[in-house]
Design a protein around this motif. Structure first.
Motif, PDB file in Angstrom:
ATOM      1  N   GLU A 161       0.843  -1.208   0.000  1.00 19.18           N
ATOM      2  CA  GLU A 161       0.000   0.000   0.000  1.00 19.18           C
ATOM      3  C   GLU A 161       0.875   1.254   0.000  1.00 19.18           C
ATOM      4  O   GLU A 161       0.610   2.222  -0.725  1.00 19.18           O
ATOM      5  N   TYR A 162       1.914   1.231   0.794  1.00 26.36           N
ATOM      6  CA  TYR A 162       2.849   2.351   0.864  1.00 26.36           C
ATOM      7  C   TYR A 162       3.646   2.480  -0.428  1.00 26.36           C
ATOM      8  O   TYR A 162       3.793   3.580  -0.976  1.00 26.36           O
ATOM      9  N   LEU A 163       4.147   1.357  -0.949  1.00 27.23           N
ATOM     10  CA  LEU A 163       4.991   1.401  -2.144  1.00 27.23           C
ATOM     11  C   LEU A 163       4.218   1.849  -3.380  1.00 27.23           C
ATOM     12  O   LEU A 163       4.785   2.467  -4.284  1.00 27.23           O
ATOM     13  N   LEU A 164       2.924   1.548  -3.421  1.00 31.76           N
ATOM     14  CA  LEU A 164       2.118   1.869  -4.608  1.00 31.76           C
ATOM     15  C   LEU A 164       1.421   3.225  -4.503  1.00 31.76           C
ATOM     16  O   LEU A 164       0.676   3.608  -5.401  1.00 31.76           O
ATOM     17  N   ALA A 165       1.678   3.950  -3.447  1.00 28.65           N
ATOM     18  CA  ALA A 165       0.977   5.225  -3.222  1.00 28.65           C
ATOM     19  C   ALA A 165       1.180   6.201  -4.374  1.00 28.65           C
ATOM     20  O   ALA A 165       0.256   6.950  -4.731  1.00 28.65           O
ATOM     21  N   ASP A 166       2.352   6.224  -4.979  1.00 26.90           N
ATOM     22  CA  ASP A 166       2.631   7.173  -6.057  1.00 26.90           C
ATOM     23  C   ASP A 166       2.657   6.506  -7.427  1.00 26.90           C
ATOM     24  O   ASP A 166       3.162   7.082  -8.393  1.00 26.90           O
ATOM     25  N   TRP A 167       2.140   5.309  -7.527  1.00 25.92           N
ATOM     26  CA  TRP A 167       2.130   4.587  -8.807  1.00 25.92           C
ATOM     27  C   TRP A 167       1.215   5.308  -9.779  1.00 25.92           C
ATOM     28  O   TRP A 167       0.050   5.566  -9.500  1.00 25.92           O
ATOM     29  N   ASP A 168       1.719   5.642 -10.960  1.00 26.89           N
ATOM     30  CA  ASP A 168       0.890   6.379 -11.912  1.00 26.89           C
ATOM     31  C   ASP A 168       0.690   5.626 -13.223  1.00 26.89           C
ATOM     32  O   ASP A 168       0.118   6.156 -14.174  1.00 26.89           O
ATOM     33  N   GLY A 169       1.131   4.391 -13.294  1.00 26.37           N
ATOM     34  CA  GLY A 169       0.920   3.597 -14.497  1.00 26.37           C
ATOM     35  C   GLY A 169      -0.399   2.842 -14.425  1.00 26.37           C
ATOM     36  O   GLY A 169      -1.068   2.817 -13.390  1.00 26.37           O
ATOM     37  N   PRO A 170      -0.793   2.218 -15.528  1.00 24.94           N
ATOM     38  CA  PRO A 170      -2.040   1.443 -15.523  1.00 24.94           C
ATOM     39  C   PRO A 170      -1.951   0.261 -14.561  1.00 24.94           C
ATOM     40  O   PRO A 170      -0.985  -0.502 -14.597  1.00 24.94           O
ATOM     41  N   ILE A 171      -2.942   0.115 -13.709  1.00 25.87           N
ATOM     42  CA  ILE A 171      -2.910  -0.936 -12.686  1.00 25.87           C
ATOM     43  C   ILE A 171      -4.325  -1.254 -12.231  1.00 25.87           C
ATOM     44  O   ILE A 171      -5.180  -0.374 -12.175  1.00 25.87           O
ATOM     45  N   LEU A 172      -4.590  -2.517 -11.928  1.00 29.37           N
ATOM     46  CA  LEU A 172      -5.863  -2.959 -11.384  1.00 29.37           C
ATOM     47  C   LEU A 172      -5.651  -3.449  -9.956  1.00 29.37           C
ATOM     48  O   LEU A 172      -4.600  -3.988  -9.622  1.00 29.37           O
TER      49      LEU A 172
END
Length: 426
Positions: A161-172
């Motif tokens: 949850e912390y690592l993906l907080a700034d993820w801006d690519g396509p993701i489900l």
């Protein structure tokens, strides 16, 4: 972002594995897995650095219900690399990066079955709580959080949850906290006040607490609504699940099970007018419901394999009708419940096990992202399943492609806006 050709080339740089779908299908159909096993054993005997062979050996061992040996083989594979490649079909489809954790078949979303008939490249990328960042993830077209809810996965999900907080690519399913909420008591609490759904009140209790209540329960049965169902925390597929009708039965159950904690819930009689029990599995993809299977059984604990669907033509006919008319009948009757499920669970992909109650409500047994959804049943015995499952799998592929297109469109809009602002400032 690399070109599609470059991404396929990079995917090939990771150990190629058969994966769950190929191996489980072979065993499910009764084919001899011996030659595959021997070939994999030969590979590891000749090269102890063959991570792909160790990985597929682990999958076979898990399928054969040898979890200790499977875990050892899987650990050997993960000590060599954290990413494994499954190429479906021609391998010309999107490259899907799937965040997964070490464990058995219930640890992660079985995405291999969802994409088995596609041309997608799957990159299984293993993560754990010690992972510092996601800077080394392989190039891909779309990502998917495929880690299921469990005690063992809680720390990893929280960290992700912390690592993906700034993820801006396509993701489900970029909502690990929502996956963590899919515990049996968590799901029960989420739908406590939803009129279209009955999610039986589920409590998590320690063995010591339950044992301490036995004396009071024996003196006053009204302290608990009998019968109840009880199961150890962390079990699936009916493991340790029993219906208990008295304090004496509860005491006997606890003497036979050494688990530290249990889920306890009231038993709901969901039998039909004919005395049979029916349980439906439904997958939700971007809010749309898809029929997966209907099992009809004489016993309250319904599992598709033990329900005898292959042996009973009348039960298959009922399932065929249910799947064929799903969008026009079942989904219409439970439209409010389906909307509530998607709204409250808030995930792009999940599945449920449920039943219909005489009063029109949906009886919710479980919601999870790791339920097995497959098309391995014989097309001769179950000819009606092919079309229904093809719709489900096509829906999942479409969700991936739409997420790629949507994110690309948003990135283009941001680029145009940034360029316009730069022009104004200049």
């Amino acid at each position: 972002m690399q070109s599609a050709t470059a991404r396929v080339f990079e995917a090939e740089s990771h150990p190629r594995v058969l994966g769950k779908a190929v191996i489980v299908r072979a065993l499910y159909e009764g084919r001899d897995i011996g030659p595959t096993w021997e070939a994999l054993m030969k590979r590891v005997s000749e090269n102890l650095q063959d991570a792909g062979a160790f990985f597929d050996l682990a999958t076979i061992l898990y399928t054969l219900r040898q979890p200790e040996k499977a875990a050892l083989s899987q650990r050997a594979a993960l000590e060599l690399t954290r990413t494994f490649h499954i190429r479906n079909g021609a391998g010309t489809g999107p490259t899907v990066l799937v965040f997964v954790v070490a464990g058995d078949f219930m640890a992660n979303t079985p995405i291999e079955f969802l994409l088995e008939r596609s041309d997608a490249n799957i990159l299984l990328h293993f993560v754990d709580p010690q992972l510092r960042d996601l800077s080394d993830v392989p190039e891909h077209d779309v990502a998917f959080v495929g880690i299921g809810e469990s005690e063992e996965n809680a720390d990893t999900l929280q960290h992700l949850e912390y690592l993906l907080a700034d993820w801006d690519g396509p993701i489900l399913n970029n909502a690990p906290h929502r996956i963590m909420a899919l515990s049996r008591d968590g799901v029960s609490d989420a739908f406590e006040d939803e009129p279209s759904i009955l999610a039986p009140a589920t409590r998590r209790q320690s063995a010591s607490d339950l044992l301490s209540q036995i004396s009071d329960l024996q003196q006053n049965r009204d302290l608990m609504h009998w019968p109840i169902i009880i199961r150890p925390v962390g079990t699936h597929a009916g493991g340790g699940l029993e219906k208990i009708s008295s304090p004496a039965e509860l005491e006997s159950y606890l003497e036979r099970h050494s688990d530290p904690e249990f889920y306890v819930a009231p038993f709901v009689d969901y039998s039909g007018a004919d005395g049979r029990f029916r349980k439906q599995r439904i997958a939700f993809i971007d809010g749309k419901a898809y029929a997966s299977h209907l099992a009809v059984s004489d016993h309250w604990m319904v599992h598709y394999l033990s329900a005898g669907m292959a042996e009973h033509e009348d039960r298959r006919a009922e399932e065929a009708a249910w799947m064929g008319d799903f969008d026009k009948k079942f989904a219409v009757r439970h439209a409010r419940a389906f909307e509530a499920l998607y709204r409250k669970l808030g995930l792009d992909y999940f599945a449920i096990d449920c039943a219909e109650l005489p009063d029109g409500r949906l009886l919710l047994f479980e919601a999870d992202v790791a339920m097995i959804v497959h098309s391995m049943d014989s097309e001769i015995v179950f000819p009606y399943k092919k079309l229904a499952m093809a719709r489900l799998f096509a829906g999942f592929e479409q969700a991936l492609r739409q997420r790629i297109a949507r994110t690309g469109s948003m990135a283009q809009e941001r680029h145009v806006a940034s360029a316009a602002m730069a022009g104004e400032l200049g």
